[in-house]
Motif scaffolding. Structure first.
Motif, mmCIF file in Angstrom:
data_model
loop_
_atom_site.group_PDB
_atom_site.id
_atom_site.type_symbol
_atom_site.label_atom_id
_atom_site.label_comp_id
_atom_site.label_asym_id
_atom_site.label_seq_id
_atom_site.Cartn_x
_atom_site.Cartn_y
_atom_site.Cartn_z
ATOM 1 N N TYR A 1 13.289 4.154 16.058
ATOM 2 C CA TYR A 1 12.374 4.049 17.194
ATOM 3 C C TYR A 1 11.548 5.327 17.363
ATOM 4 N N GLY A 2 12.124 6.455 16.962
ATOM 5 C CA GLY A 2 11.364 7.699 16.999
ATOM 6 C C GLY A 2 10.217 7.686 16.013
ATOM 7 N N LYS A 3 10.466 7.157 14.833
ATOM 8 C CA LYS A 3 9.408 7.061 13.823
ATOM 9 C C LYS A 3 8.288 6.131 14.291
ATOM 10 N N ILE A 4 8.651 5.024 14.909
ATOM 11 C CA ILE A 4 7.622 4.115 15.441
ATOM 12 C C ILE A 4 6.777 4.845 16.480
ATOM 13 N N THR A 5 7.444 5.587 17.365
ATOM 14 C CA THR A 5 6.737 6.324 18.403
ATOM 15 C C THR A 5 5.740 7.306 17.810
ATOM 16 N N ILE A 6 6.159 8.026 16.781
ATOM 17 C CA ILE A 6 5.272 8.992 16.128
ATOM 18 C C ILE A 6 4.128 8.280 15.406
ATOM 19 N N LEU A 7 4.445 7.185 14.736
ATOM 20 C CA LEU A 7 3.400 6.418 14.040
ATOM 21 C C LEU A 7 2.405 5.803 15.012
ATOM 22 N N TYR A 8 2.836 5.567 16.244
ATOM 23 C CA TYR A 8 1.926 5.079 17.285
ATOM 24 C C TYR A 8 1.009 6.199 17.799
ATOM 25 N N GLY A 9 1.286 7.436 17.363
ATOM 26 C CA GLY A 9 0.405 8.543 17.733
ATOM 27 C C GLY A 9 0.977 9.514 18.739
ATOM 28 N N ASP A 10 2.238 9.334 19.141
ATOM 29 C CA ASP A 10 2.874 10.232 20.101
ATOM 30 C C ASP A 10 3.735 11.231 19.333
ATOM 31 N N ASN A 11 3.288 12.469 19.249
ATOM 32 C CA ASN A 11 4.009 13.487 18.492
ATOM 33 C C ASN A 11 4.896 14.371 19.353
ATOM 34 N N ASN A 12 5.067 14.012 20.609
ATOM 35 C CA ASN A 12 5.851 14.855 21.510
ATOM 36 C C ASN A 12 7.334 14.876 21.162
ATOM 37 N N ILE A 13 7.789 13.935 20.344
ATOM 38 C CA ILE A 13 9.212 13.909 19.982
ATOM 39 C C ILE A 13 9.437 14.355 18.544
ATOM 40 N N SER A 14 8.392 14.817 17.870
ATOM 41 C CA SER A 14 8.489 15.137 16.447
ATOM 42 C C SER A 14 9.481 16.261 16.165
ATOM 43 N N GLU A 15 9.751 17.116 17.184
ATOM 44 C CA GLU A 15 10.681 18.228 16.949
ATOM 45 C C GLU A 15 12.087 17.741 16.616
ATOM 46 N N ALA A 16 12.435 16.527 17.079
ATOM 47 C CA ALA A 16 13.775 15.992 16.786
ATOM 48 C C ALA A 16 13.957 15.718 15.298
ATOM 49 N N PHE A 17 12.830 15.614 14.577
ATOM 50 C CA PHE A 17 12.896 15.324 13.142
ATOM 51 C C PHE A 17 12.798 16.600 12.299
ATOM 52 N N GLY A 18 12.613 17.749 12.950
ATOM 53 C CA GLY A 18 12.474 19.006 12.230
ATOM 54 C C GLY A 18 13.791 19.748 12.100
ATOM 55 N N GLU A 19 13.718 20.887 11.435
ATOM 56 C CA GLU A 19 14.922 21.677 11.185
ATOM 57 C C GLU A 19 15.276 22.578 12.368
ATOM 58 N N ASN A 20 14.346 22.714 13.329
ATOM 59 C CA ASN A 20 14.587 23.606 14.464
ATOM 60 C C ASN A 20 15.102 22.882 15.704
ATOM 61 N N ALA A 21 15.332 21.587 15.575
ATOM 62 C CA ALA A 21 15.850 20.819 16.710
ATOM 63 C C ALA A 21 17.288 21.242 17.012
ATOM 64 N N PRO A 22 17.747 21.064 18.264
ATOM 65 C CA PRO A 22 19.156 21.351 18.587
ATOM 66 C C PRO A 22 20.080 20.596 17.634
ATOM 67 N N LYS A 23 21.129 21.227 17.217
ATOM 68 C CA LYS A 23 22.009 20.670 16.190
ATOM 69 C C LYS A 23 22.508 19.272 16.542
ATOM 70 N N GLU A 24 22.829 19.057 17.826
ATOM 71 C CA GLU A 24 23.396 17.751 18.218
ATOM 72 C C GLU A 24 22.372 16.633 18.168
ATOM 73 N N PHE A 25 21.050 16.983 18.110
ATOM 74 C CA PHE A 25 20.001 15.961 18.081
ATOM 75 C C PHE A 25 19.154 16.038 16.803
ATOM 76 N N ARG A 26 19.545 16.818 15.838
ATOM 77 C CA ARG A 26 18.732 17.021 14.637
ATOM 78 C C ARG A 26 18.874 15.811 13.707
#
Length: 269
Positions: A202-227
């Motif tokens: 669902y996060g990928k769909i959100t980003i593909l829809y053009g909302d990049n506000n959650i993209s940090e969850a997919f990066g290496e700098n996200a909190p460990k419990e949500f990475r």
């Protein structure tokens, strides 16, 4: 012309400076929504940028009252929301037979005149008493109703009805609800158990829809419990990303825009 003014205001820059002229033109052409945007006491007006004239309020009200008598539910609802912001209605809001009760009566009239958004207003003020109107709005294909019903039945632990409306909201491409699912699956709760695969999807769909506000969850700098890059296997990430792309290809994003939701979220749909 009214919507062009909204677009210019959101685009910013010199176009934002031109939005006031466009709203004024729309108002002079007789559009009550443009008139209300030029009203000094409207919290969503342009009057923090442009000098406005209070005459536009009475002109807008005159048109809404005429349209309401002709059966225009949106005009009736406009009159209800305008009263909702007045001092007297706020003082008497919770007295029996006074402010809120009268506002609900106006909102119900607006709903019966065809404005489905009034069902959301009624539901927000008394969920159990006004659930029937939100269900009717959903039957009338008012897409914002699906997500609200899914969340309502989630809170009631009615899994069957929750899933029914959840699936309709997803298939409708409801961007806000799909983003909501990303958050609940990444954090988990009593109903939506923590599921990083679903959160990734669902996060990928959100980003593909053009909302990049959650993209940090997919990066290496996200909190460990949500990475998610560490929580979802690499081969599964490829599969879920492709699945999300296919969903977006066949389900365009749905945004509900009307005079109450755009551009300043006067009503939470």
């Amino acid at each position: 012309m009214y919507w062009l003014g909204n677009t210019y205001q959101l685009e910013g820059g010199m176009k934002r400076l031109d939005a006031g002229r466009i709203f004024l033109k729309a108002a002079n052409m007789g559009d009550p929504w443009a008139m209300y945007r030029l009203y000094t006491k409207n919290p969503y007006s342009l009057c923090t940028v442009w000098p406005c004239d209070s005459k536009w309020d009475s002109k807008a009200v005159e048109i809404w009252e005429k349209q309401s008598k002709q059966g225009n539910g949106k005009a009736t609802f406009a009159l209800a929301l305008r009263k909702d912001r007045t001092f007297w209605y706020n003082v008497t809001k919770w007295l029996p037979g006074m402010g809120q009760e009268k506002l609900n009566q106006m909102a119900l009239k607006a709903f019966h005149q065809g404005y489905q958004g009034a069902a959301v207003y009624l539901f927000n003020h008394n969920k159990s008493a006004n659930l029937q109107y939100l269900i009717q709005a959903a039957k009338n294909n008012f897409i914002p109703a699906y997500a609200k019903l899914a969340i309502y039945y989630k809170e009631k632990n009615n899994v069957n009805l929750m899933n029914k409306y959840k699936n309709i909201a997803i298939q409708s491409g409801d961007t806000g609800f799909i983003k909501f699912l990303f958050y609940v699956y990444i954090q988990g709760d009593l109903v939506y158990k923590k599921d990083f695969d679903k959160a990734y999807y669902y996060g990928k769909i959100t980003i593909l829809y053009g909302d990049n506000n959650i993209s940090e969850a997919f990066g290496e700098n996200a909190p460990k419990e949500f990475r998610l890059s560490a929580k979802v296997a690499k081969d599964k990430q490829i599969v879920l990303t492709q699945k999300a792309k296919e969903f977006v290809r066949t389900h365009p994003p749905y945004h509900y825009y009307d005079e109450y939701s755009f551009p300043f979220d006067g009503m939470d749909f």
